[in-house]
Each structure stands twice: as structure tokens, then as C-alpha cells.
Write a protein that holds these residues in place. Structure first.
Motif, PDB file in Angstrom:
ATOM      1  N   VAL A  51       0.833  -1.211   0.000  1.00  0.00           N
ATOM      2  CA  VAL A  51       0.000   0.000   0.000  1.00  0.00           C
ATOM      3  C   VAL A  51       0.864   1.255   0.000  1.00  0.00           C
ATOM      4  CG1 VAL A  51      -1.652   1.343   1.367  1.00  0.00           C
ATOM      5  CG2 VAL A  51      -1.979  -1.121   1.087  1.00  0.00           C
ATOM      6  N   GLY A  52       1.973   1.220   0.750  1.00  0.00           N
ATOM      7  CA  GLY A  52       2.845   2.384   0.810  1.00  0.00           C
ATOM      8  C   GLY A  52       3.686   2.586  -0.434  1.00  0.00           C
ATOM      9  N   ALA A  53       4.039   1.491  -1.113  1.00  0.00           N
ATOM     10  CA  ALA A  53       4.978   1.588  -2.238  1.00  0.00           C
ATOM     11  C   ALA A  53       4.301   1.758  -3.596  1.00  0.00           C
ATOM     12  CB  ALA A  53       5.866   0.343  -2.265  1.00  0.00           C
ATOM     13  N   ASP A  54       3.113   1.225  -3.764  1.00  0.00           N
ATOM     14  CA  ASP A  54       2.446   1.231  -5.072  1.00  0.00           C
ATOM     15  C   ASP A  54       1.474   2.399  -5.175  1.00  0.00           C
ATOM     16  OD1 ASP A  54       0.587   0.544  -7.281  1.00  0.00           O
ATOM     17  OD2 ASP A  54       1.719  -1.330  -7.322  1.00  0.00           O
ATOM     18  N   THR A  55       1.684   3.256  -6.147  1.00  0.00           N
ATOM     19  CA  THR A  55       0.821   4.437  -6.304  1.00  0.00           C
ATOM     20  C   THR A  55      -0.618   4.051  -6.661  1.00  0.00           C
ATOM     21  OG1 THR A  55       1.543   4.614  -8.621  1.00  0.00           O
ATOM     22  CG2 THR A  55       2.716   5.937  -6.986  1.00  0.00           C
ATOM     23  N   HIS A  56      -0.796   2.887  -7.306  1.00  0.00           N
ATOM     24  CA  HIS A  56      -2.141   2.440  -7.668  1.00  0.00           C
ATOM     25  C   HIS A  56      -2.976   2.063  -6.436  1.00  0.00           C
ATOM     26  CE1 HIS A  56       0.172   1.687 -11.440  1.00  0.00           C
ATOM     27  NE2 HIS A  56      -0.918   2.204 -11.976  1.00  0.00           N
ATOM     28  N   LEU A  57      -2.288   1.793  -5.318  1.00  0.00           N
ATOM     29  CA  LEU A  57      -2.993   1.401  -4.101  1.00  0.00           C
ATOM     30  C   LEU A  57      -3.160   2.558  -3.118  1.00  0.00           C
ATOM     31  CD1 LEU A  57      -1.485  -2.132  -3.301  1.00  0.00           C
ATOM     32  CD2 LEU A  57      -3.510  -1.543  -4.638  1.00  0.00           C
ATOM     33  N   GLN A  58      -2.752   3.729  -3.516  1.00  0.00           N
ATOM     34  CA  GLN A  58      -2.862   4.884  -2.613  1.00  0.00           C
ATOM     35  C   GLN A  58      -4.225   5.557  -2.790  1.00  0.00           C
ATOM     36  OE1 GLN A  58       0.763   7.114  -3.216  1.00  0.00           O
ATOM     37  NE2 GLN A  58       2.020   5.460  -2.386  1.00  0.00           N
ATOM     38  N   THR A  59      -5.241   4.793  -2.448  1.00  0.00           N
ATOM     39  CA  THR A  59      -6.638   5.231  -2.493  1.00  0.00           C
ATOM     40  C   THR A  59      -7.235   4.992  -1.112  1.00  0.00           C
ATOM     41  OG1 THR A  59      -7.452   3.054  -3.158  1.00  0.00           O
ATOM     42  CG2 THR A  59      -6.794   4.570  -4.926  1.00  0.00           C
ATOM     43  N   TYR A 134     -17.601  10.751  -4.513  1.00  0.00           N
ATOM     44  CA  TYR A 134     -16.655   9.981  -3.697  1.00  0.00           C
ATOM     45  C   TYR A 134     -15.279  10.634  -3.579  1.00  0.00           C
ATOM     46  CZ  TYR A 134     -13.776   6.030  -2.175  1.00  0.00           C
ATOM     47  OH  TYR A 134     -12.889   5.226  -1.509  1.00  0.00           O
ATOM     48  N   PRO A 135     -14.646  11.098  -4.681  1.00  0.00           N
ATOM     49  CA  PRO A 135     -13.311  11.706  -4.542  1.00  0.00           C
ATOM     50  C   PRO A 135     -13.295  12.923  -3.619  1.00  0.00           C
ATOM     51  CG  PRO A 135     -13.792  11.216  -6.839  1.00  0.00           C
ATOM     52  CD  PRO A 135     -15.068  11.030  -6.089  1.00  0.00           C
ATOM     53  N   LEU A 136     -14.385  13.679  -3.599  1.00  0.00           N
ATOM     54  CA  LEU A 136     -14.459  14.851  -2.723  1.00  0.00           C
ATOM     55  C   LEU A 136     -14.727  14.443  -1.276  1.00  0.00           C
ATOM     56  CD1 LEU A 136     -14.558  17.960  -2.448  1.00  0.00           C
ATOM     57  CD2 LEU A 136     -17.020  17.819  -2.918  1.00  0.00           C
ATOM     58  N   LEU A 137     -15.623  13.475  -1.097  1.00  0.00           N
ATOM     59  CA  LEU A 137     -15.981  13.046   0.253  1.00  0.00           C
ATOM     60  C   LEU A 137     -14.853  12.313   0.965  1.00  0.00           C
ATOM     61  CD1 LEU A 137     -19.597  11.712  -0.482  1.00  0.00           C
ATOM     62  CD2 LEU A 137     -19.009  13.796   0.767  1.00  0.00           C
ATOM     63  N   MET A 138     -14.059  11.559   0.201  1.00  0.00           N
ATOM     64  CA  MET A 138     -13.001  10.734   0.798  1.00  0.00           C
ATOM     65  C   MET A 138     -11.630  11.136   0.257  1.00  0.00           C
ATOM     66  SD  MET A 138     -14.630   8.811   2.926  1.00  0.00           S
ATOM     67  CE  MET A 138     -13.517   7.477   3.332  1.00  0.00           C
ATOM     68  N   ASN A 139     -11.300  12.400   0.371  1.00  0.00           N
ATOM     69  CA  ASN A 139      -9.953  12.836  -0.050  1.00  0.00           C
ATOM     70  C   ASN A 139      -8.930  12.452   1.015  1.00  0.00           C
ATOM     71  OD1 ASN A 139      -9.729  15.025   1.955  1.00  0.00           O
ATOM     72  ND2 ASN A 139     -11.318  16.022   0.741  1.00  0.00           N
ATOM     73  N   GLY A 140      -7.656  12.697   0.706  1.00  0.00           N
ATOM     74  CA  GLY A 140      -6.577  12.253   1.582  1.00  0.00           C
ATOM     75  C   GLY A 140      -6.679  12.787   2.998  1.00  0.00           C
ATOM     76  N   ALA A 141      -6.987  14.075   3.138  1.00  0.00           N
ATOM     77  CA  ALA A 141      -7.071  14.691   4.472  1.00  0.00           C
ATOM     78  C   ALA A 141      -8.208  14.085   5.286  1.00  0.00           C
ATOM     79  CB  ALA A 141      -7.265  16.202   4.334  1.00  0.00           C
ATOM     80  N   VAL A 142      -9.349  13.868   4.633  1.00  0.00           N
ATOM     81  CA  VAL A 142     -10.502  13.278   5.318  1.00  0.00           C
ATOM     82  C   VAL A 142     -10.174  11.863   5.781  1.00  0.00           C
ATOM     83  CG1 VAL A 142     -12.870  12.452   5.014  1.00  0.00           C
ATOM     84  CG2 VAL A 142     -12.210  14.694   4.132  1.00  0.00           C
ATOM     85  N   CYS A 143      -9.551  11.077   4.915  1.00  0.00           N
ATOM     86  CA  CYS A 143      -9.195   9.690   5.269  1.00  0.00           C
ATOM     87  C   CYS A 143      -8.237   9.650   6.453  1.00  0.00           C
ATOM     88  CB  CYS A 143      -8.570   8.981   4.068  1.00  0.00           C
ATOM     89  SG  CYS A 143      -9.735   8.637   2.745  1.00  0.00           S
ATOM     90  N   PHE A 144      -7.267  10.554   6.458  1.00  0.00           N
ATOM     91  CA  PHE A 144      -6.305  10.591   7.568  1.00  0.00           C
ATOM     92  C   PHE A 144      -7.011  10.912   8.878  1.00  0.00           C
ATOM     93  CE2 PHE A 144      -3.505  13.028  10.375  1.00  0.00           C
ATOM     94  CZ  PHE A 144      -2.485  12.115  10.558  1.00  0.00           C
ATOM     95  N   ARG A 145      -7.919  11.890   8.859  1.00  0.00           N
ATOM     96  CA  ARG A 145      -8.642  12.263  10.076  1.00  0.00           C
ATOM     97  C   ARG A 145      -9.543  11.130  10.561  1.00  0.00           C
ATOM     98  NH1 ARG A 145      -9.935  17.142   7.054  1.00  0.00           N
ATOM     99  NH2 ARG A 145      -8.368  18.753   7.461  1.00  0.00           N
ATOM    100  N   ILE A 146     -10.181  10.445   9.619  1.00  0.00           N
ATOM    101  CA  ILE A 146     -11.061   9.338  10.000  1.00  0.00           C
ATOM    102  C   ILE A 146     -10.253   8.203  10.631  1.00  0.00           C
ATOM    103  CG2 ILE A 146     -12.561   7.521   9.106  1.00  0.00           C
ATOM    104  CD1 ILE A 146     -13.568   9.499   7.028  1.00  0.00           C
TER     105      ILE A 146
END
Length: 331
Positions: A51-59, A134-146
Motif C-alpha cells: 500500500v505504501g509503495a504502489d501508487t495504484h494502491l494509494q486510495t 466519492y473523490p471529494l468526500l473521501m480525499n486524503g485529508a478526510v481519510c487521515f482524520r477518519i
């Protein structure tokens, strides 16, 4: 040996009973559980690495999966190393501080995992039922906070119960905890006071965390199933729901055993059923998670293959560089 005043402040250690009636197969069990632990660590570390190394899995889906694997690594590491050392020792003791620490981290990490599993189901619901937003609701910042909220929720939800257990009076030095780790029920049985109110409080907390997260998960999958049924083609329905099957399998395993163990008014159930159920949550689920996600998910399989190829290529380059260095040194 009686303690002065029967206070836990004088308690220095407990004895862990381990598995019942299995002394004749101690070394075989040690080998099995060591193998399970190493496989669990390897599988979940591979998931985290992929998950950390593959950009395709950074969702969002794989970000939460990486967090789940981290929790699995930690929750098994809280229990198994001490259990393995007891297989090799005649004295199955654990210090009072070590017992309370083990108690706290097991329930903290377990509560965090329930919250995270509920979040993962909501993530799948948003991805399938609201794909445009979905992309707006679950962006990177939101996922980190959750994810942080899940960890903090587990951290603080069991803090009060842990402090209360630590302050309980225990009557006998070296009292035997009828389990292979410091679980709630077996530990409360050793207290020299009525723990009914504490058991009721633990029941309410367990029900609140487990049942509420299960209801969120069930509601999310209810909406997902309705959305999938509206897809006209059978192949489209299979493809859409396939993104949920791995998570659904993990949820079934984890919730089933946890509800059986902890969502009941009294924690002082049968020792055999206690440790059998705990084996599922502590050994089986963390071991199967990486295989469930890796074997049923093409993206994860491809990421693991790419990571393996990169590791092998890096190793071969290192060997070649070492060989060239040796040749130059000899010349």
C-alpha cells in the motif's frame, strides 16, 4: 500469600494458565503458534508495504486496509510473544504492570479495529452509491482524520475500564488467570470485591462499540446490495460487489467471535469457550486477512508481484556491485 489490605498496589505478578489440558503437546503448539505469528507478521507487513509503495494502491480503500494490517500486527504482538515464551518456561508468570498493559492494548486495538471495519464499509458504500462525489468526500485529508479518529476512539474508550481494573483489590499473590493472556473475564474473577457493576459497564461499552459499528456496517451493505441489484448486467453486479467481498469475509469472522466473547452481561463464561473464541480474533483473523485481501484482489496481487520483483532486482544489483567491488580490490 495474602496481601496487606488486599490492594492491587501490593500485587506484583499473576500466573497465566495457558491452554487447558494441553501440556503434553506444548512444543507442538509452540511450533504451530510461532509459525502462525511469523506468517501473520509477514502477510500484514507485505500489505502495508504494498500500500505504501504502489501508487495504484494509494486510495482510501487501500489506505484503510493498510491501517487494518497495522492493527493486526500490533494486536497479535500484544498477545503471542508472551504466550510463546510461556510455552518454553516452567513459570508462566506475568507482572502486574505487564498484565494491565496487555489488557489495555488488547482492548484498545480491538476497539479501534471495530471502528475501522465500520469506516471501511462506509467507504465502500460511498464508492458504490455515490461515485461522482466519492473523490471529494473521501480525499486524503478526510481519510487521515477518519483513521486517526478510529485509533483515538479505541485509545480512550477502554482507558476508564483499564484504570478501574488496575485499582481493583486482588487477594492472592501469583493468582492464576484462567487464560493465555490477561483477558477481562478471567482477570475480574480474581478480584476480592464484587465486580458486577464493572462487568455491566464493560458490557455496555462492548455493546456500544461492537453493536454500533456492526449496525453501521450492516446499513452500509444494505445500501450497497440495493445499488448492486439495480445494475442491469450480471457481470456488472459481480464486478461491483467484488470490491466488498474481502471486507465482508473479515467482518463476518471478527464480529462473530467478538460478539460471542464480549457482548454479554457477565464476562465469567466457560474457560474453554473463552480461549477458543479468542483464538479466532487473535490468531485466525489476523492470519487470514492478508490472504483474503491478496488472493481476492487483483490490484493487491499485482502490487505484491511488483514489490517482489523490485526487491529481487535490488538484491541482484547489490550482489553484482559486491562482486565488482571484490574484483577491483583483488586486482
Amino acid at each position: 500469600m495474602a496481601l496487606g489490605g488486599n490492594q492491587s498496589g501490593g500485587m506484583t505478578e499473576f500466573v497465566l494458565a495457558g491452554f487447558p489440558d494441553l501440556n503434553s503437546t506444548r512444543m507442538e503448539l509452540f511450533s504451530v503458534f510461532l509459525l502462525v505469528y511469523l506468517m501473520t507478521l509477514t502477510g500484514n507487513m507485505l500489505i502495508v508495504g504494498a500500500v505504501g509503495a504502489d501508487t495504484h494502491l494509494q486510495t482510501p480503500m487501500y489506505f484503510f486496509l493498510g491501517n487494518l494490517s497495522c492493527l493486526e500486527i500490533l494486536i497479535t504482538s500484544v498477545i503471542i510473544p508472551k504466550m510463546l515464551s510461556n510455552f518454553l518456561s516452567r513459570q508462566h508468570t506475568i507482572s502486574f504492570a505487564g498484565c494491565i498493559t496487555q489488557f489495555y492494548f488488547y482492548f484498545f486495538l480491538g476497539a479501534s479495529e471495530f471502528l475501522l471495519l465500520a469506516v471501511m464499509s462506509v467507504d465502500r458504500y460511498l464508492a458504490i452509491c455515490h461515485p461522482l462525489r466519492y473523490p471529494l468526500l473521501m480525499n486524503g485529508a478526510v481519510c487521515f482524520r477518519i483513521a486517526l479518529a478510529c485509533w483515538m476512539g479505541g485509545l480512550f474508550s477502554v482507558l476508564g475500564s483499564t484504570v478501574t481494573v488496575a485499582l481493583l483489590p486482588f487477594c492472592k499473590q501469583g493468582a492464576v488467570v484462567q487464560h493465555f493472556f490477561c483477558d477481562s473475564g478471567p482477570l475480574l474473577q480474581l478480584a476480592c470485591t464484587n465486580t458486577k457493576k464493572l462487568e455491566e459497564t464493560d458490557f455496555v461499552l462492548a455493546a456500544l462499540v461492537i453493536i454500533s459499528s456492526l449496525m453501521i456496517t450492516a446499513a452500509s451493505y444494505g445500501h450497497i446490495i440495493l445499488a448492486v441489484l439495480r445494475i442491469p448486467s450480471a457481470s456488472g453486479r459481480r464486478k461491483t460487489f467484488s470490491t466488498c467481498t474481502s471486507h465482508l469475509m473479515v467482518v463476518t469472522l471478527f464480529y462473530g467471535s467478538a460478539i460471542f466473547l464480549y457482548v454479554r452481561p457477565s464476562q465469567s463464561g466457560s474457560v474453554d469457550t473463552n480461549w477458543a473464541g479468542t483464538v479466532v480474533t487473535t490468531f485466525v483473523t489476523p492470519l487470514l486477512n492478508p490472504f483474503i485481501y491478496a488472493l481476492r484482489n487483483e490490484r493487491v496481487k499485482e502490487a505484491l508481484k511488483d514489490m517482489f520483483r523490485k526487491v529481487v532486482a535490488g538484491f541482484l544489483r547489490s550482489l553484482l556491485s559486491a562482486e565488482n567491488f571484490i574484483k577491483k580490490t583483488v586486482q
